[in-house]
Structure formats: structure tokens, C-alpha cells
Design a protein around this motif. Structure first.
Motif, PDB file in Angstrom:
ATOM      1  N   PHE A 202       7.056   2.407  -2.164  1.00  0.00           N
ATOM      2  CA  PHE A 202       7.575   2.977  -0.948  1.00  0.00           C
ATOM      3  C   PHE A 202       7.303   1.853   0.243  1.00  0.00           C
ATOM      4  CE2 PHE A 202       7.228   6.761  -3.116  1.00  0.00           C
ATOM      5  CZ  PHE A 202       8.589   7.328  -2.666  1.00  0.00           C
ATOM      6  N   GLU A 203       6.406   0.770   0.076  1.00  0.00           N
ATOM      7  CA  GLU A 203       6.446  -0.070   1.174  1.00  0.00           C
ATOM      8  C   GLU A 203       7.494  -1.209   1.020  1.00  0.00           C
ATOM      9  OE1 GLU A 203       2.114  -1.192   0.494  1.00  0.00           O
ATOM     10  OE2 GLU A 203       1.653   0.521   1.653  1.00  0.00           O
ATOM     11  N   THR A 204       7.602  -1.742  -0.007  1.00  0.00           N
ATOM     12  CA  THR A 204       8.441  -2.958  -0.425  1.00  0.00           C
ATOM     13  C   THR A 204       9.945  -2.658  -1.043  1.00  0.00           C
ATOM     14  OG1 THR A 204       7.283  -3.154  -2.568  1.00  0.00           O
ATOM     15  CG2 THR A 204       6.490  -4.132  -0.320  1.00  0.00           C
TER      16      THR A 204
ATOM     17  N   SER B 208       7.407   5.433   7.653  1.00  0.00           N
ATOM     18  CA  SER B 208       6.381   5.327   8.589  1.00  0.00           C
ATOM     19  C   SER B 208       5.013   5.510   8.028  1.00  0.00           C
ATOM     20  CB  SER B 208       6.323   6.382   9.740  1.00  0.00           C
ATOM     21  OG  SER B 208       6.055   7.525   9.090  1.00  0.00           O
ATOM     22  N   GLN B 209       4.081   4.641   8.647  1.00  0.00           N
ATOM     23  CA  GLN B 209       2.865   4.442   7.933  1.00  0.00           C
ATOM     24  C   GLN B 209       2.228   6.077   7.772  1.00  0.00           C
ATOM     25  OE1 GLN B 209       1.321   2.174   6.526  1.00  0.00           O
ATOM     26  NE2 GLN B 209       3.184   0.888   6.848  1.00  0.00           N
TER      27      GLN B 209
ATOM     28  N   LEU C 258       3.776   8.790   7.072  1.00  0.00           N
ATOM     29  CA  LEU C 258       4.412   9.385   5.781  1.00  0.00           C
ATOM     30  C   LEU C 258       3.651   8.796   4.724  1.00  0.00           C
ATOM     31  CD1 LEU C 258       6.276  11.583   4.677  1.00  0.00           C
ATOM     32  CD2 LEU C 258       8.019   9.978   4.678  1.00  0.00           C
ATOM     33  N   LEU C 259       3.551   7.395   4.582  1.00  0.00           N
ATOM     34  CA  LEU C 259       3.025   6.879   3.437  1.00  0.00           C
ATOM     35  C   LEU C 259       1.648   7.325   3.334  1.00  0.00           C
ATOM     36  CD1 LEU C 259       4.247   3.044   4.025  1.00  0.00           C
ATOM     37  CD2 LEU C 259       4.960   4.899   2.189  1.00  0.00           C
ATOM     38  N   SER C 260       0.650   7.333   4.467  1.00  0.00           N
ATOM     39  CA  SER C 260      -0.525   8.071   4.287  1.00  0.00           C
ATOM     40  C   SER C 260      -0.676   9.401   3.637  1.00  0.00           C
ATOM     41  CB  SER C 260      -1.170   7.885   5.762  1.00  0.00           C
ATOM     42  OG  SER C 260      -2.039   8.778   5.668  1.00  0.00           O
ATOM     43  N   VAL C 261       0.432  10.023   4.095  1.00  0.00           N
ATOM     44  CA  VAL C 261       0.443  11.463   3.368  1.00  0.00           C
ATOM     45  C   VAL C 261       1.018  11.490   1.933  1.00  0.00           C
ATOM     46  CG1 VAL C 261       1.876  13.584   3.360  1.00  0.00           C
ATOM     47  CG2 VAL C 261       1.032  12.516   5.665  1.00  0.00           C
ATOM     48  N   ILE C 262       1.655  10.503   1.759  1.00  0.00           N
ATOM     49  CA  ILE C 262       2.176  10.363   0.323  1.00  0.00           C
ATOM     50  C   ILE C 262       0.961   9.865  -0.474  1.00  0.00           C
ATOM     51  CG2 ILE C 262       3.741   9.145  -1.371  1.00  0.00           C
ATOM     52  CD1 ILE C 262       5.827   9.281   0.673  1.00  0.00           C
ATOM     53  N   GLY C 263       0.334   8.856  -0.091  1.00  0.00           N
ATOM     54  CA  GLY C 263      -0.771   8.452  -1.043  1.00  0.00           C
ATOM     55  C   GLY C 263      -1.858   9.453  -1.017  1.00  0.00           C
ATOM     56  N   ASP C 264      -2.149  10.192   0.084  1.00  0.00           N
ATOM     57  CA  ASP C 264      -3.175  11.286  -0.174  1.00  0.00           C
ATOM     58  C   ASP C 264      -2.688  12.194  -1.105  1.00  0.00           C
ATOM     59  OD1 ASP C 264      -4.860   9.984   1.219  1.00  0.00           O
ATOM     60  OD2 ASP C 264      -5.114  11.232   2.958  1.00  0.00           O
ATOM     61  N   ILE C 265      -1.435  12.817  -1.124  1.00  0.00           N
ATOM     62  CA  ILE C 265      -0.800  13.712  -2.092  1.00  0.00           C
ATOM     63  C   ILE C 265      -1.217  13.057  -3.584  1.00  0.00           C
ATOM     64  CG2 ILE C 265       1.111  14.801  -2.985  1.00  0.00           C
ATOM     65  CD1 ILE C 265       2.053  14.957  -0.166  1.00  0.00           C
ATOM     66  N   ALA C 266      -1.012  12.016  -3.624  1.00  0.00           N
ATOM     67  CA  ALA C 266      -1.225  11.232  -5.023  1.00  0.00           C
ATOM     68  C   ALA C 266      -2.720  11.524  -5.311  1.00  0.00           C
ATOM     69  CB  ALA C 266      -0.568   9.836  -5.035  1.00  0.00           C
ATOM     70  N   GLN C 267      -3.696  11.138  -4.315  1.00  0.00           N
ATOM     71  CA  GLN C 267      -4.767  11.384  -4.619  1.00  0.00           C
ATOM     72  C   GLN C 267      -5.212  12.819  -5.145  1.00  0.00           C
ATOM     73  OE1 GLN C 267      -5.907   7.873  -4.965  1.00  0.00           O
ATOM     74  NE2 GLN C 267      -7.805   8.972  -4.913  1.00  0.00           N
TER      75      GLN C 267
ATOM     76  N   VAL D  55      11.191  15.944   4.593  1.00  0.00           N
ATOM     77  CA  VAL D  55      10.623  14.490   4.663  1.00  0.00           C
ATOM     78  C   VAL D  55      10.398  13.933   3.292  1.00  0.00           C
ATOM     79  CG1 VAL D  55      10.967  14.358   6.930  1.00  0.00           C
ATOM     80  CG2 VAL D  55       8.717  14.368   5.784  1.00  0.00           C
ATOM     81  N   CYS D  56       9.788  14.537   2.365  1.00  0.00           N
ATOM     82  CA  CYS D  56       9.405  14.260   1.135  1.00  0.00           C
ATOM     83  C   CYS D  56       9.217  15.355   0.298  1.00  0.00           C
ATOM     84  CB  CYS D  56       8.121  13.468   1.381  1.00  0.00           C
ATOM     85  SG  CYS D  56       7.246  12.817  -0.159  1.00  0.00           S
TER      86      CYS D  56
END
Ligand code: AHG
Ligand code: MN
Ligand code: MN
Length: 335
Positions: free
Chosen positions: A10-12, A20-21, A23-32, A153-154
Motif C-alpha cells: 500500500f505504501e509503494t 494517508s498515513q 488509513l495505513l495505520s488503520v489497515i495495519g492494525d486491522i491486519a494485526q 474508504v477500505c
């Protein structure tokens, strides 16, 4: 070369898309959170978590211990994430607000989907939908969560199957990631997932047949008639009783999935829930080139009126859903 990890992708990799950072933080934590649920589920009977908690949830369904454990994992993750302002869950009557994070995203989820499969050691999953928070200041209300599916948004799901997968969209197609049990990372294994427009496989709970409405009766009758009927080809059938597993099958090998309105669920509006089942899955299916409808209306355009609202669901291969739509639009759908 190794495939990219979830966040690296998602970053690259999604060029021209501003993730946005936050949203990426939310996606990362959902994955966790999904990893933690996968771990709990994989313990099977070892921890004594296979049973019911002994009372019903707001849906009138027996809550399983793992429903509650999974829900708690999602709540804790959302509480700790700096950008999630509030949550709603299948397992909670009311929304939860994290007032210090006003302006953040709203997260809606089904923490364990298909939980009747748990005792059978069959596939279960989690479904999630990320919505924008309200513009206005002040405490969140339930109304803030009642957004059209087009506002997401996701959205995505985790499938706890023979392997654990995370499949999601942010509106730029659908990508699937497999949890590497050695590194603990979700790796991109299924880029740009697509659903073929034509299909020869349907998924529906056939035991409800006598309760269906005429358009669905006609469609399934014609599928069953195979080469000897109007469709002129044979169909295969599957029913896993976990929407996550059904949608995953559609994304991997195509087909159509129906949980239509029937005479028993009509009073409730259907079987599956709009905000945390139909809407996120509908968006994934559309993003993979399929269609998602009630039979009369696009799922993503239904104006929600209640948190736990139910809707009829028909989704999957474009040509099959179009045929179902055409039967629903006829005055005499048996014609
Ligand atoms: P949940 O376990 O979250 O309540 O959802 C189960 C849903 C859905 O995943 C599945 O398609 C359907 O219920 C299965 O319904 P049947 O009981 O008719 O098989
Ligand atoms: Mn569910
Ligand atoms: Mn559930």
C-alpha cells in the motif's frame, strides 16, 4: 524475489493513490487484529473455546465464545489505534466511541463470520468496513455510522482457512495477502483479483427453496435444469455457510452467491447485515468486476436506517447477476 508485504504494497505499489498515513495505520492494525483472531481460532478445542457463551447477541443468535473473543480483539485494536474514532460490531447492540480521537475513521465489523463452522473445523472469517468520520465536532451518534456503501474508504475480509488470508480494497481493485506463518507477515499472493463475467457455479442455501420469491425460484430452477433447460449448460453448487468463504471462492474461481429475501426473513429485511456483511462484500465484488444487488437495488446505494439492518444479497459474476436483475424486474418473473 519476495512478494511485497501488506503495508509495503500500500505504501509503494498502488501508484497515484494517496493512502494517508492514518488509513495505513488503520489497515495495519486491522491486519494485526486478524492475526490474533487467526491464532485464537487455530487453537481449536485446546483452550476450551468451542462452545456458546450461553446467551444471545442483539441478532437473536447464540453467541459463541470465539465470537466474543474475536470481538474483544477488534475492540482493543480500535481503542489503541490513534485514528479510529468509533466502532460498530455484529456482536454489540450499540456503537462504541473513542472521544479523544474525534475526526478519525469509523470501523464496522463482523468479528467472526460463519461462526457455526467453528466446531466443525471449517472456514470462518472476519469482515470489516472503514468509513469516514463525521465532519462535525461533538460526540458520535449511531447516525454517523449509517453511511452508504459508496462512502467506504477500505473494506475487506480475513479468511481463516487452510491458510489465513487478508483480502481488501481501497477502491483500486482487490488484492489478496497470505499470512506467512514463519515471518508473521501478510504477503501479496493474489494481486488484482477479478471475477469472470460468466459463471457455472451458484451458492445458495437450498433448504430455504420453498420460501424464496419467484425470480430466485426461476433462476435456480434454470440452473438445476442444466443442459436440458433454458440455460443450456450445467451448473455446480457450493454452500460453505460462511459468507467470507463464499466470497473468497467467487474471487478465486467465479460464480454467484445468493442470500435472497424469503418469506421467513421478509419481516427482518433479509438474512445478512448491510453495514458489516453486504456493504463491504458488495464493494469487494464490484472492485473485482462483479455486481452486488438486492435484486432491485445496488447494495452500495442502500441508505442504511439501522445499525443491524438486514438486506437480501445477490452478488458475483456480472452476467449471472444481470440475469437475476432482469428476472426481478419482470411483472411475471416466472414468464
Ligand atoms: P455469522 O456467523 O456472522 O452470524 O454469519 C453467518 C452468515 C453468513 O456468513 C452465511 O452466509 C450465512 O449466515 C449462513 O446461513 P445459513 O445458516 O442459512 O447456512
Ligand atoms: Mn456474518
Ligand atoms: Mn459473525
Amino acid at each position: 524475489m519476495h512478494p511485497p508485504t501488506l503495508l509495503h504494497f500500500f505504501e509503494t505499489q498502488q501508484h497515484g493513490v494517496d493512502h494517508s498515513q492514518h488509513l495505513l495505520s488503520v489497515i495495519g492494525d486491522i491486519a494485526q487484529a486478524c492475526k490474533l483472531v487467526a491464532r485464537e481460532v487455530s487453537h481449536g478445542a485446546l483452550l476450551g473455546n468451542m462452545g456458546n457463551v450461553g446467551h444471545e447477541n442483539i441478532q437473536g443468535e447464540q453467541q459463541k465464545t470465539l465470537d466474543v473473543i474475536s470481538n474483544d480483539i477488534f475492540i482493543k485494536m480500535a481503542e489503541d489505534n490513534p485514528y479510529i474514532a468509533g466502532i460498530a460490531s455484529e456482536e454489540m447492540e450499540h456503537t462504541l466511541e473513542f472521544s479523544a480521537k474525534a475526526g478519525g475513521f469509523l470501523l464496522v465489523f463482523d468479528p467472526l463470520d460463519g461462526s457455526s463452522n467453528v466446531n466443525l473445523n471449517l472456514s470462518v472469517g472476519s469482515i470489516f468496513s472503514v468509513l469516514p468520520g463525521p465532519d462535525s465536532e461533538g460526540p458520535l451518534t449511531e447516525q454517523d455510522f449509517l453511511q452508504l456503501g459508496t462512502q467506504q474508504v477500505c473494506a475487506g475480509y480475513a479468511l481463516y482457512g487452510t491458510s489465513t488470508m487478508l483480502v481488501l480494497t481501497t477502491g483500486q481493485g482487490v488484492n489478496g495477502f497470505t499470512l506467512d506463518p514463519d515471518s508473521g507477515e501478510f504477503m501479496l499472493t493474489h494481486p488484482a483479483m477479478r471475477i469472470a463475467p460468466e459463471a457455472q457455479e451458484f451458492a445458495i442455501n437450498m433448504s430455504n427453496q420453498r420460501f424464496w420469491q419467484p425470480p430466485v425460484q426461476r433462476y435456480i430452477d434454470e440452473c438445476l435444469a442444466g443442459t436440458q433447460g433454458a440455460r443450456g449448460k450445467d451448473f455446480n453448487m457450493r454452500w460453505v455457510a460462511s459468507m467470507v468463504a463464499e466470497v473468497h471462492r467467487l474471487l478465486i474461481r467465479g460464480g454467484v452467491f445468493l442470500y435472497p429475501l424469503d418469506s421467513r426473513t421478509k419481516g427482518k429485511g433479509g438474512r445478512l447485515r448491510l453495514l458489516y456483511e453486504a456493504s463491504p462484500m458488495g464493494w469487494l465484488i464490484e472492485q473485482a468486476g462483479g455486481l452486488a444487488t438486492t435484486g432491485h437495488k445496488r447494495l452500495l446505494e442502500i441508505e442504511p436506517t439501522a445499525l443491524h439492518q438486514r438486506v437480501p444479497v445477490i452478488l458475483g459474476a456480472q452476467e449471472e447477476v444481470e440475469l437475476l436483475l432482469s428476472y426481478h424486474s419482470l411483472k411475471d418473473p416466472t414468464a
